[in-house]
Design an enzyme around this catalytic site. Structure first.
Site, PDB file in Angstrom:
ATOM      1  N   ASN A 118       8.100  -4.934   1.510  1.00 42.73           N
ATOM      2  CA  ASN A 118       9.108  -4.383   0.596  1.00 42.73           C
ATOM      3  C   ASN A 118      10.222  -3.760   1.435  1.00 42.73           C
ATOM      4  OD1 ASN A 118      10.592  -3.064  -1.342  1.00 42.73           O
ATOM      5  ND2 ASN A 118       9.027  -1.521  -1.808  1.00 42.73           N
ATOM      6  N   TRP A 119      11.336  -4.477   1.514  1.00 45.73           N
ATOM      7  CA  TRP A 119      12.431  -4.013   2.383  1.00 45.73           C
ATOM      8  C   TRP A 119      13.284  -2.915   1.741  1.00 45.73           C
ATOM      9  CZ3 TRP A 119      14.725  -9.043   5.022  1.00 45.73           C
ATOM     10  CH2 TRP A 119      13.802  -9.496   5.966  1.00 45.73           C
ATOM     11  N   LYS A 120      13.002  -2.628   0.473  1.00 42.65           N
ATOM     12  CA  LYS A 120      13.766  -1.583  -0.245  1.00 42.65           C
ATOM     13  C   LYS A 120      15.268  -1.800  -0.004  1.00 42.65           C
ATOM     14  CE  LYS A 120       9.793   1.428   0.244  1.00 42.65           C
ATOM     15  NZ  LYS A 120       9.247   2.759   0.173  1.00 42.65           N
ATOM     16  N   HIS A 130       7.724   0.063  -9.047  1.00 46.21           N
ATOM     17  CA  HIS A 130       7.537   0.791  -7.795  1.00 46.21           C
ATOM     18  C   HIS A 130       7.811   2.278  -8.041  1.00 46.21           C
ATOM     19  CE1 HIS A 130       8.345   2.348  -3.788  1.00 46.21           C
ATOM     20  NE2 HIS A 130       7.553   1.385  -3.365  1.00 46.21           N
ATOM     21  N   GLU A 173      -0.570   2.538  -5.028  1.00 46.14           N
ATOM     22  CA  GLU A 173       0.280   3.263  -4.085  1.00 46.14           C
ATOM     23  C   GLU A 173       0.309   4.745  -4.457  1.00 46.14           C
ATOM     24  OE1 GLU A 173       3.398   0.769  -2.010  1.00 46.14           O
ATOM     25  OE2 GLU A 173       4.192   1.080  -4.010  1.00 46.14           O
ATOM     26  N   GLY A 194       5.891   6.538   2.486  1.00 41.93           N
ATOM     27  CA  GLY A 194       6.890   7.019   3.446  1.00 41.93           C
ATOM     28  C   GLY A 194       6.532   8.332   4.124  1.00 41.93           C
ATOM     29  N   SER A 246       2.536   3.868   3.676  1.00 38.59           N
ATOM     30  CA  SER A 246       2.417   4.159   5.109  1.00 38.59           C
ATOM     31  C   SER A 246       1.509   3.184   5.867  1.00 38.59           C
ATOM     32  CB  SER A 246       1.953   5.609   5.331  1.00 38.59           C
ATOM     33  OG  SER A 246       2.908   6.506   4.804  1.00 38.59           O
ATOM     34  N   GLY A 303       6.187  -0.985   3.470  1.00 39.74           N
ATOM     35  CA  GLY A 303       7.584  -0.593   3.318  1.00 39.74           C
ATOM     36  C   GLY A 303       8.280  -0.560   4.667  1.00 39.74           C
TER      37      GLY A 303
HETATM   38  P1  PGA Z   1       5.992   2.769   3.173  1.00 40.80           P
HETATM   39  O1  PGA Z   1       6.413   2.247   1.726  1.00 40.80           O
HETATM   40  O2  PGA Z   1       5.150   1.690   3.787  1.00 40.80           O
HETATM   41  O3  PGA Z   1       7.281   2.970   3.887  1.00 40.80           O
HETATM   42  O4  PGA Z   1       5.223   4.033   2.969  1.00 40.80           O
HETATM   43  C1  PGA Z   1       5.490   1.584   0.910  1.00 40.80           C
HETATM   44  C2  PGA Z   1       6.103   1.305  -0.418  1.00 40.80           C
HETATM   45  O5  PGA Z   1       6.927   2.089  -0.886  1.00 40.80           O
HETATM   46  O6  PGA Z   1       5.815   0.276  -1.047  1.00 40.80           O
END
Ligand code: PGA
Length: 245
Positions: free
Chosen positions: A10-12, A105, A164, A170, A209, A230
């Site tokens: 997920n590149w956001k 999400h 999640e 994050g 994470s 992420g």
């Molecule tokens: P992260 O994000 O790996 O940076 O914690 C995961 C997500 O939001 O799907």
């Protein structure tokens, strides 16, 4: 053969349009090799870039015959085609070769106030467009609400459920394997009761994470079928280490 594992990147909104294309252009040879290796290992990599890059990336993957790396969107409209300014329909995503789409999400729920009934509407449209929804939840009640609003008599189309925990996204913190396992069990029980044990067609993944350091540990969880990555997924070398671990 090891069981099928999904790695969902997920590149956001971490990268610009150009940076997302550069990720592919710079790593094309390695990506082709990676795709072959993943096939052998019975794994699948799904990359979810921003909307505007999807068409270009689909073309790159197609022109290089990389069929084992799939495309996912990060969101879609909860409405059909029509007068909905700024929305992207599930139908358009299908035309862009998206096989997956994230739904609900944590950041969409928290920052854009998306609700479970709206998410159920998105899932219905995705199913109609033959796109597999990746339903993100942090609490079991969210899944109950979504399934109640879906009104499906059975899970006949594939779905991915991503657990999640909000505090793990994050932050560098992750639950214990036991905690993830127990949450998977709750999902299974809910679905078993709701759909009378029939036609179950879903996979559970964990997100929050995930890194090259904790992936080996997460792979030990027998009820899991993958991870949602992420921040660590925007660095090609790190992503490669995660998916090959
Ligand atoms: P992260 O994000 O790996 O940076 O914690 C995961 C997500 O939001 O799907």
């Amino acid at each position: 053969m090891s069981k099928n594992w999904l790695y969902i990147a997920n590149w956001k909104s971490y990268l610009t349009y150009q940076q997302e294309l550069t990720f592919f252009e710079q790593n094309l040879t390695e990506l082709r090799q990676l795709a072959l290796e993943l096939k052998i290992q019975n794994k699948q990599l799904i990359i979810c870039p921003s909307f505007i890059t999807l068409a270009q990336i689909a073309k790159i993957l197609d022109s290089k015959s990389i069929s084992n790396i799939k495309l996912g969107a990060q969101n879609c409209s909860n409405k059909e085609l029509g007068a909905y300014t700024g929305e992207i329909s599930a139908k358009s995503l299908r035309e862009l070769n998206c096989d997956y789409c994230l739904v609900g999400h944590f950041e969409r729920r928290k920052l854009y106030y998306e609700t479970d009934p709206e998410l159920a509407a998105k899932i219905k449209l995705l199913i109609q467009a033959e796109i597999t929804p990746i339903i993100c939840i942090s609490e079991i009640a969210q899944l109950t609400n979504i399934l109640d609003n879906l009104h499906l008599d059975r899970l006949h189309t594939p779905m991915v459920i991503a657990y999640e925990p909000t505090w793990a996204i994050g932050t560098g913190k992750t639950p214990t394997n036991q905690e993830i396992y127990l949450f998977c069990q709750e999902i299974e029980e809910l679905i078993k009761i709701k759909y009378n044990n029939i036609s179950l067609n879903y996979l559970i993944v964990y997100g929050g994470s995930v890194t090259e350091i904790n992936i080996a540990e997460l792979r030990q969880i027998t009820k899991l079928n993958g991870v949602l990555i992420g921040k660590a997924s925007i660095d090609f070398q790190e992503l490669k280490k995660i998916v090959l671990s």
